[in-house]
Design an enzyme around this catalytic site. Sequence first.
Site, mmCIF file in Angstrom:
data_model
loop_
_atom_site.group_PDB
_atom_site.id
_atom_site.type_symbol
_atom_site.label_atom_id
_atom_site.label_comp_id
_atom_site.label_asym_id
_atom_site.label_seq_id
_atom_site.Cartn_x
_atom_site.Cartn_y
_atom_site.Cartn_z
ATOM 1 C CD GLU B 141 39.648 37.785 45.657
ATOM 2 O OE1 GLU B 141 40.882 37.494 45.924
ATOM 3 O OE2 GLU B 141 39.388 38.024 44.576
ATOM 4 C CD GLU B 312 38.796 41.233 41.733
ATOM 5 O OE1 GLU B 312 39.762 40.295 41.494
ATOM 6 O OE2 GLU B 312 39.210 41.948 42.750
#
Lengths: 649, 649, 649
Positions: B141, B312
């Site tokens: 991320e 995710e």
Amino acid sequence: ELGVCYYPEQWPREKWQDDARRMKELGLSWVRVGEFAWAHMEPRPGDLRWEWLDEAIDVLGRAGLKVILGTPTAAPPKWLVDLYPDILPVDTKGTVRKFGARRHYCFSSRRYRQEAARIVEAMAKRYGTHPFVYAWQIDNEYGDHDTVYSYSKEAERAFRLWLAERYGTIDALNAAWGTNFWSMRYGAFEEIELPNNLVEEPSPTHLVDFIRFSSDQVKSFNGMQADLLRRHAPGRPVTHNFMSNNFDFDHYEVGADIDIASWDVYPMGGLLNGRLSDDNKARYLRTGDPDQTAFYHDLYRAVGRGRVWVMEQQPGPVNWASHNQAPADGMVRLWTWLAYAHGADMVSYFRWRQIHYAQEQFHSALLLPNGEPDQGYQEVAQVIAEIARLPAGARRKKAEVALVVDYPSRWASRALPQGRSYDATAIGLDWYAALSRYGIDVDIVGQHCDLDGYAAVFAPDLLIVDAVFVERLAQCGAKALFGPRSGSKTPNLQIPTSLPPGPLNALLDMQVVRVESLPEFHIESVLHGNETYPASVWRETIRTSEPVLASFSGEYRDGAPALVGNSKARYLAVVAQGDLLMKVIGDTLDWAGVARQPDLGDLRVSRRGPLHFAFNFGKVSAEVPAATEAVFHVGERILTPIGVAVWTE
Amino acid sequence: ELGVCYYPEQWPREKWQDDARRMKELGLSWVRVGEFAWAHMEPRPGDLRWEWLDEAIDVLGRAGLKVILGTPTAAPPKWLVDLYPDILPVDTKGTVRKFGARRHYCFSSRRYRQEAARIVEAMAKRYGTHPFVYAWQIDNEYGDHDTVYSYSKEAERAFRLWLAERYGTIDALNAAWGTNFWSMRYGAFEEIELPNNLVEEPSPTHLVDFIRFSSDQVKSFNGMQADLLRRHAPGRPVTHNFMSNNFDFDHYEVGADIDIASWDVYPMGGLLNGRLSDDNKARYLRTGDPDQTAFYHDLYRAVGRGRVWVMEQQPGPVNWASHNQAPADGMVRLWTWLAYAHGADMVSYFRWRQIHYAQEQFHSALLLPNGEPDQGYQEVAQVIAEIARLPAGARRKKAEVALVVDYPSRWASRALPQGRSYDATAIGLDWYAALSRYGIDVDIVGQHCDLDGYAAVFAPDLLIVDAVFVERLAQCGAKALFGPRSGSKTPNLQIPTSLPPGPLNALLDMQVVRVESLPEFHIESVLHGNETYPASVWRETIRTSEPVLASFSGEYRDGAPALVGNSKARYLAVVAQGDLLMKVIGDTLDWAGVARQPDLGDLRVSRRGPLHFAFNFGKVSAEVPAATEAVFHVGERILTPIGVAVWTE
Amino acid sequence: ELGVCYYPEQWPREKWQDDARRMKELGLSWVRVGEFAWAHMEPRPGDLRWEWLDEAIDVLGRAGLKVILGTPTAAPPKWLVDLYPDILPVDTKGTVRKFGARRHYCFSSRRYRQEAARIVEAMAKRYGTHPFVYAWQIDNEYGDHDTVYSYSKEAERAFRLWLAERYGTIDALNAAWGTNFWSMRYGAFEEIELPNNLVEEPSPTHLVDFIRFSSDQVKSFNGMQADLLRRHAPGRPVTHNFMSNNFDFDHYEVGADIDIASWDVYPMGGLLNGRLSDDNKARYLRTGDPDQTAFYHDLYRAVGRGRVWVMEQQPGPVNWASHNQAPADGMVRLWTWLAYAHGADMVSYFRWRQIHYAQEQFHSALLLPNGEPDQGYQEVAQVIAEIARLPAGARRKKAEVALVVDYPSRWASRALPQGRSYDATAIGLDWYAALSRYGIDVDIVGQHCDLDGYAAVFAPDLLIVDAVFVERLAQCGAKALFGPRSGSKTPNLQIPTSLPPGPLNALLDMQVVRVESLPEFHIESVLHGNETYPASVWRETIRTSEPVLASFSGEYRDGAPALVGNSKARYLAVVAQGDLLMKVIGDTLDWAGVARQPDLGDLRVSRRGPLHFAFNFGKVSAEVPAATEAVFHVGERILTPIGVAVWTE
Ligand SMILES: [Zn+2]
Ligand SMILES: [Zn+2]
Ligand SMILES: [Zn+2]
């Protein structure tokens, strides 16, 4: 006379000639150049380059334009702040504010004073007696982006010296600041620090002394430049372009050292940042607050002791507000007439051509970036044609009504707010707006001003009252209306021994025995005549032998006085807004024998010598309050929206 | 195929075997491990410990799971930042951001690049050809918690080098940044500082260059890891898990260096942080914005040049938003199908078992902390059973409609907002949502993408237009709709010489002569066909010889063009929302000959090869737009709330 | 008994005599002096000056007043912080908080501990056995203006030692903090930093350990002073004046080291900062929240193990809130009676005379700045006359109902908020208010308190449950009601292995399998009896074999349990407010056999020994719930607004 702001350093030389010609062709007389051009005047330390500026002034002057030359100290070059980093200002959190925009200097930097003097003196020597340079502007917009206050080591050093000068002994400072409270006692001036990053708020006197000190630093920095210009450019008026909505330093004090007060007129952003409710902001979205601009014309007329210019007039949408709406077509013309009506002798538009790069690329101008005329250009052409029709030489007369604006009082309510919703700037404007809606011409005055000849004096937020002012007021013929908090603080921000309103007891037999500030969701009621009005923000309990003219009604202290007064002065114990304010202001005018119109709604009027002006800020046509025999030079009796009428009677 | 994120370092070894078995039993194929485990791989400087990871991979692999191995560079260990404090990033106020969470590194730290390369190379050498390691994830991320921008000394140093590289000479930089303005001229690249803590906003080009630089730093950091992995792990696809709602760096650029773009799907927080009104947030509280998730699937399909994974997937309520509501039962299944419909080839749930400690202890998982199956587990089981019924191998086809998302344009409106309510992210999503409500499959494209075969191209906020893009667009058969501000800035963030829309003049004969941004409380009116629509946010005045398709109505510039266009392109001079946007988008589709549904309300549809999908985000059952002969593999023609239907026709 | 706060150092000595005489004349018995006077006690390093204080105490004592002497450590003098700059606290951004107000010290400064001990010991030696000094106050308002937490180097050092003490080994800390997550592992206590300026939130255990540490620092700082006072001033009670609405440190822990808990009662600001909606704030604007003040009386009665004083009672409008409204006339009297009814044995007003300078010049007092009696003075005179009519010696009895307030639980929800609208302080007050509206006397208890004799125990937010507390609760006869989140965290802020409510499984067979926090714009429905109630903020999904007493209704998990319970305990799976809360609390009281009134509306009642009290916070008269044979000592059965009634039955 009209003018424009021009930046030769931003355009190829090939364009200068044509630009100057077109300015003149449009009918402009003045052109401002040079402020912000230090890096072009001195690209490297000591390497002064005047040639380009010589040529620019020459081109403009030969085209028939009068040049206003700006000193470039609002934007020191990078090499200078790299050589002397202590030029940079420090923000309230203690962080150095970096180079990369403008106003990146600390007024207390000794090195910066030297350097500013050096460049200004060099400029003044070269252009002081230049035949095309008719006036000088010092620096640019003091106070923009919170730049009056710097929390640097240099400021701390200067603050200590300033305090030593002010108080003489540390004991005198301890007494003034009230350092018996919370063990705040100081043993020496060297112990004093700047009032930032404390655990709680500092002593209000500590804070207000820092504001006074900072104001004095602006005054002395400006005065240093004014002295140099006076020496080397004798006979040329010196100005500074102030901003609206900035009370960070005492404008009267700075104004005392210059010849003309000029200011920068941006009513679109002013509306959005201003006092009105969202509903009213929507209503006046493209005209601006009908009173705010006029208020600042009148304020700066006072600051300039009668002489006021507009140095930057918004010509269309700009770039810096939260939102940047376009003004209605016609507003550039209207604002120009409004400035004239309120006494301005010069209006200069910002700027000639929209720049296609850097921070202000969205700021419109008289010309589009490609050189085509924009809307503002057309409106300027119209104003110039219209002005030609008028009898010349009209001067604004002293008004019947004075409104007091006092910088130390503003600082007092900032240092001791006591309630989040007490907003002195809004209150002052609200009173001014009420007077304007009754068609009253207003002079704004400081406490130092002569009061003779006024029929009425309005003091909406005069927290700190000068004994001399009271004396002068007592002896002149004016009736006076004081707002709440008047006289509530001594110059050192303490409560007067005799309780508020302190020195006003010379005019009114009363004491304020309780004050309270009120949250937005609570409404008080005031009974005035037979009507009940809502009120909020601030309420006082007063004890008085004076007649009670209005009283509070409701659960809490029902019947307590809300407005009291005698044959000389009245005191309002509440922040009045809306209908209550109109009622109180209207009554006061009648009592003072000042003739007024009925509520003008969205019309505004003004007088300058024999000329009468009306402006329509509304969405429908309206009849102007002209005598039946009036002769209209501009516009007509029935004024369309965004319309301007000028007549003699 | 489905997978799950697993953290063997957080659980006793005794559990690994059983966990792996249960994953396989549920039907999962993939498992991601390793990211965030640097402190376990190297507990002390140089002391590399692979044994636990060897075993974990072995256990998982032997259970039949394909391992995605993450590089651990998002969380350098404490000993590393203590050894080399200049690894730490610095925030916009100049404060060092400390160890104790994650992403505590500066992309410009030379030392950190070395250390990251060292650990990645060691990992890649050990596991690059491991039979159970099928893919690699780099870091985690990028950009979470404002970590793209660091104001460190290392960043300043690197920025200067980057500028020297970009501009060659300081004069070129001065020209690009427009430093003739406000004396901002630089004498050398060494003088340049980072654009934080200024007195006012910096030159927008200064700011946007810092954004570009920071984006390039992410790209080169990622590229360095990708190179190492390619060298030591040949043939294994490399991915990074991007976040939604982050435009801080150019994802296309980073995507160019990896094989698959994956992203992390958290629609509950996305809803609360997103573009919808509070009313609509309440309506979609437990389903999420019906378009936001699909938008990012389509964006990352573009970033991954056709290959997109979900790394995710939210499995229930999480922990990090302002509020953390539970998704409706069924949403985990729905989101999985939605990902598949939009082209995702793998969906991995975050995480296997809820952790009972540390920052994310409220983040739900497929299993409760005690190991029992939670709601998400049941839904995954259902999806796996349903997938088995489908014909295999469906690939998503090129869509008829393209929507342009351009990172430099996003940065341009960030650096030059001009109005607080102009929100490019919301505008892009609004256009996407309007297309989706008409049942249109959309490809998101960058300006670098091939446009052949599209019937319509939509560009909601393309401030900076590439000449090559215009050329390509001109030559393809697509019709185009441009939003306001299109072409308004050159790559250096200046106004085009020919005025906006600059390079779009190749398609449209028009100029924008005025822009304005509008506060929330003001509404403009647009007359389109016979109906009047409200509009707000942004309005432009354009001058054009093109036919006018809709116009403004009202007090200000009544009749001015609001939508103009010719046979190739249309330009919208206002930010359209709600009904106006539906009208404009619908008309454009019809004009381009793209078949559309009537407004689908809360239904959404999508196609992947021969498969048709429908999703019901509403509160009532609805009929899906399936041909009468459709064969339903999942769900039925009448789709209940939270329902999914899959059919072939 | 009544008293007043007095600052002889702020007034000329000539006034002391007269002030003392007038205090006595008014009927006051106590006077607090000395806190904040360090700079007068020691104007220069080591130069101790007691003479003025000797005289002041003498004057007051000889007038018949009992002196409470305050240690001056809340305000170290300038020379001291200049000598030892590491005394100063550091704020959460890392900025040193400067001298110039008060509380400018870091509890972890070793130097400050020495210096505080030095001045306290000197004072205690001089006045410890002084016949006029009857009690001691330590420091002043711990925690005011966020001063419990300091991010200084001294604090970092002390925190590491504290952690080493708490955990013994770094592995134990790693386990507790869950540093397997995100590679947060520490190799040594010396590596640990304070939890500020991180990229994201720290481990909640890291954060809560810093809170615990900071709380322990307050305790040990206070304990150091208490020890010195006990040694040198034997037999004189020692107190500290706590603030309301501050849960930054464990007040029970600090309270354990003093003899009497006192607190500072400012209901006007408390209302504005408090839990009520704006509508209710408007309604109670001049009376204050009818329950907040009583809540803190009961809390500090627990902190003082039965002994509670009011050290500062608001006497009129003050200066420090966002707005500072005046209390209704009569409220000073009402608050005094309220304090007495809730067990306070001394009420001291802040302050004797309004000060005309420094930060608190707008803080009203019993006297105006010019020495005239203000409104509060008159009300105090009235109370004193009324008290004389009462039978003496009434003691408050143990209540039937206990409400649990637990500091570590408060810190747990602060460290793991999970939703912005979960506000433990508001929830606790809401439960207390519901009990009060049913006319119930409440004892506030910590988990360490004895539970014997209570019929019902209410635990609104007991996140961390002590096993011993559960044991004690199980063995006593009380019924219990637990709010959501009860038992959800272990002492180390982890999720219990058995899932929440963890240790409460000893009382209730249930598990919480999902929690969610909800935004303000979303409403859940709870079906209880035959009625449906709105609810919001927080909802849990529970699995249980216990009877379901209320359930959720609506789209999401319709019928899921909202309130469950058995014959001993009940658990509420939602944050209840308004009618739902009244329903649940009322039912619980009935179930526990506690007699209650019908909803009292704006009346509040209380008992102290044989005396019954009623207070009317409303705008209309109301009948008090007195037995028909009641004898009224103060007031009457029909109680007017702002009225107080005292009766025996
Ligand atoms: Zn500015
Ligand atoms: Zn995050
Ligand atoms: Zn305070």
